[in-house]
Design a protein around this motif. Structure first.
Motif, PDB file in Angstrom:
ATOM      1  N   VAL A 198       0.933  -1.074  -0.025  1.00 39.96           N
ATOM      2  CA  VAL A 198       0.068   0.018  -0.021  1.00 39.96           C
ATOM      3  C   VAL A 198       0.773   1.385   0.164  1.00 39.96           C
ATOM      4  CG1 VAL A 198      -1.631   1.175   1.492  1.00 39.96           C
ATOM      5  CG2 VAL A 198      -2.102  -1.054   0.900  1.00 39.96           C
ATOM      6  N   LYS A 199       2.144   1.181   0.745  1.00 44.27           N
ATOM      7  CA  LYS A 199       2.940   2.306   0.657  1.00 44.27           C
ATOM      8  C   LYS A 199       3.398   2.657  -0.837  1.00 44.27           C
ATOM      9  CE  LYS A 199       4.639   4.218   4.570  1.00 44.27           C
ATOM     10  NZ  LYS A 199       3.265   4.901   4.564  1.00 44.27           N
ATOM     11  N   ALA A 202       0.615   3.658  -3.224  1.00 44.10           N
ATOM     12  CA  ALA A 202      -0.029   5.060  -3.001  1.00 44.10           C
ATOM     13  C   ALA A 202       0.848   6.155  -3.798  1.00 44.10           C
ATOM     14  CB  ALA A 202       0.081   5.451  -1.497  1.00 44.10           C
ATOM     15  N   LYS A 203       2.130   5.733  -3.962  1.00 46.71           N
ATOM     16  CA  LYS A 203       3.027   6.617  -4.631  1.00 46.71           C
ATOM     17  C   LYS A 203       2.794   6.616  -6.105  1.00 46.71           C
ATOM     18  CE  LYS A 203       7.069   6.549  -1.896  1.00 46.71           C
ATOM     19  NZ  LYS A 203       8.359   6.036  -1.618  1.00 46.71           N
ATOM     20  N   GLU A 210      -7.313   6.301  -3.935  1.00 50.22           N
ATOM     21  CA  GLU A 210      -6.275   6.291  -2.857  1.00 50.22           C
ATOM     22  C   GLU A 210      -6.366   5.043  -2.176  1.00 50.22           C
ATOM     23  OE1 GLU A 210      -6.414  10.392  -0.631  1.00 50.22           O
ATOM     24  OE2 GLU A 210      -8.508   9.583  -0.797  1.00 50.22           O
ATOM     25  N   SER A 265      -3.799   8.937   1.764  1.00 53.32           N
ATOM     26  CA  SER A 265      -3.418   7.713   0.834  1.00 53.32           C
ATOM     27  C   SER A 265      -2.085   7.270   1.369  1.00 53.32           C
ATOM     28  CB  SER A 265      -3.393   7.992  -0.517  1.00 53.32           C
ATOM     29  OG  SER A 265      -3.200   6.709  -1.277  1.00 53.32           O
ATOM     30  N   GLY A 266      -1.963   5.801   1.498  1.00 53.16           N
ATOM     31  CA  GLY A 266      -0.823   5.205   2.096  1.00 53.16           C
ATOM     32  C   GLY A 266      -0.732   4.755   3.339  1.00 53.16           C
ATOM     33  N   TYR A 268      -1.575   3.571   7.410  1.00 54.46           N
ATOM     34  CA  TYR A 268      -2.001   2.220   7.970  1.00 54.46           C
ATOM     35  C   TYR A 268      -2.924   2.602   9.237  1.00 54.46           C
ATOM     36  CZ  TYR A 268      -1.323  -2.131  11.071  1.00 54.46           C
ATOM     37  OH  TYR A 268      -1.496  -3.200  11.699  1.00 54.46           O
ATOM     38  N   ALA A 284      10.805   2.731   3.331  1.00 56.75           N
ATOM     39  CA  ALA A 284      10.214   3.089   1.781  1.00 56.75           C
ATOM     40  C   ALA A 284      11.115   2.371   1.020  1.00 56.75           C
ATOM     41  CB  ALA A 284      10.470   4.604   1.779  1.00 56.75           C
ATOM     42  N   ALA A 287       9.820  -1.013   0.679  1.00 56.81           N
ATOM     43  CA  ALA A 287       8.657  -1.115  -0.153  1.00 56.81           C
ATOM     44  C   ALA A 287       8.857  -0.933  -1.342  1.00 56.81           C
ATOM     45  CB  ALA A 287       7.903   0.132   0.297  1.00 56.81           C
ATOM     46  N   TRP A 291       7.882  -4.197  -4.024  1.00 58.53           N
ATOM     47  CA  TRP A 291       7.267  -3.895  -5.033  1.00 58.53           C
ATOM     48  C   TRP A 291       7.916  -4.224  -6.575  1.00 58.53           C
ATOM     49  CZ3 TRP A 291       2.378  -1.161  -6.032  1.00 58.53           C
ATOM     50  CH2 TRP A 291       2.206  -1.166  -7.383  1.00 58.53           C
TER      51      TRP A 291
END
Ligand SMILES: NC(=O)c1ccc[n+]([C@@H]2O[C@H](COP(=O)([O-])OP(=O)(O)OC[C@H]3O[C@@H](n4cnc5c(N)ncnc54)[C@H](OP(=O)(O)O)[C@@H]3O)[C@@H](O)[C@H]2O)c1
Length: 300
Positions: A198-199, A202-203, A210, A265-266, A268, A284, A287, A291
């Protein structure tokens, strides 16, 4: 306005909003907090799609729910989706995109916990494959339909047990490298992956879309089904202290609908509030790594 918290129900978390005309997909709507999330979204007027691995069970439940709701409620439809098998996920995505329908709410709720060691048909560790890679392929595949809605939310049900996950073990699992398997370790890894997903997501989201991840609380559901006798004991004794299913679905409904989350957005969430994820859950760099590895895994 009432303050929402750990004892709030999913209906209270809706805060009186109407979802008439909106389309919501709920994965794993055949049981537990997924059923209640689907029920409450439909109660608010949303047309809810059960994305489930047993279409028969989904249709029976959808008929029961529809009969229990007022005439103002939205509709239920049922579509086959096995998140453990990427071919099933890709088939779901293709069918949906071919239909041209927009999605306003995607609730990535389905999950398995503490299963015996196993792998998905594509060869990934079962819990990471089902809880994370399946939802990754589903969500990224459905992005054009979410963008079409203009304003849309993606909600991914993680767990506080993401804190028992381990970034390095997750990275290994995504590459099918051997890891020291423990049922709860792998569950924690899959739930850490949900938070990191989700992190990073969101980017990358188009304007208007969102994404949130969340811990629903500890709730007596069928999630402990792989735990045998210890699961039964956990449900009986722990049941005295757990959230009810309506309380357990509250943060999912809040994440899907709360106007006060706009621009966050992003994040928790737990107990209908933004809370801190674990140290690795906000890393980050990790993450991005997860990804990229999941993008590669998704080609399997
Ligand atoms: N209960 C808790 O205390 C708790 C705490 C933290 C987080 N969570 C999370 O909350 C979410 C919902 O869990 P729950 O407690 O409501 O559990 P549940 O009653 O066991 O429901 C899980 C749902 O996921 C579905 N599912 C499992 N594997 C699937 C697959 N391969 N493809 C499609 N659907 C699949 C199940 O479908 P079938 O009926 O076909 O098996 C079921 O509908 C999960 O993500 C869980 O990790 C729960």
């Amino acid at each position: 306005m009432t303050t929402l918290g750990s004892k709030s129900t999913a209906e209270q978390a809706l805060q009186g909003q109407s979802l008439a005309g909106k389309t919501a997909i709920v994965t794993g709507a055949t049981s537990g907090i997924g059923t209640e999330t689907a029920r409450v979204l439909a109660l608010a007027g949303a047309n809810v799609v059960f994305a489930v691995r047993s279409v028969k069970a989904g249709e029976e439940l959808a008929a029961q729910l529809k009969a229990s709701l007022p005439a103002t409620a939205g509709t239920f439809t049922v579509e086959a989706l096995d998140l453990g098998d990427l071919n099933s996920v890709r088939a779901f995505v293709k069918k949906w995109l071919d239909s041209g329908r927009a999605i306003h709410l995607l609730v990535n709720n389905a999950g398995i916990m503490a299963t015996p060691q196993g792998t998905t048909p594509q060869g990934f560790e079962l819990q990471v494959g089902t809880n994370h890679i399946g939802h990754f392929v589903l969500t990224t595949g459905l992005l054009p339909a979410l963008e079409k809605a203009g304003e849309a939310r993606i909600v991914t049900v993680s767990s506080d047990l993401h804190k028992r996950g381990n970034g390095q073990r997750l990275v290994s699992a995504l590459q099918k490298l051997p890891t020291d398997y423990s049922p709860f370790g792998a569950y924690g890894d899959s739930k850490l992956a949900n938070v990191l997903f989700v992190k990073a997501l969101a980017k990358r989201l188009p304007k208007g879309v969102e994404a949130f991840s969340l811990h629903p609380g500890v709730i007596k559901t069928n999630l402990t089904r792989s735990m045998g006798l210890s699961g039964t004991i956990f449900r009986v004794i722990g049941g005295l202290f757990m959230k009810s299913i309506p309380q357990g679905a509250a943060t999912s409904v809040f994440a899907a609908t709360a106007p006060e989350l706009k621009g966050k957005s992003g994040a928790y969430l737990a107990d209908c509030h933004v809370v801190d994820a674990s140290k690795e859950g906000v890393d980050a760099e990790l993450a991005e790594k997860v990804w990229k590895l999941t993008e590669t895994a998704a080609q399997a």
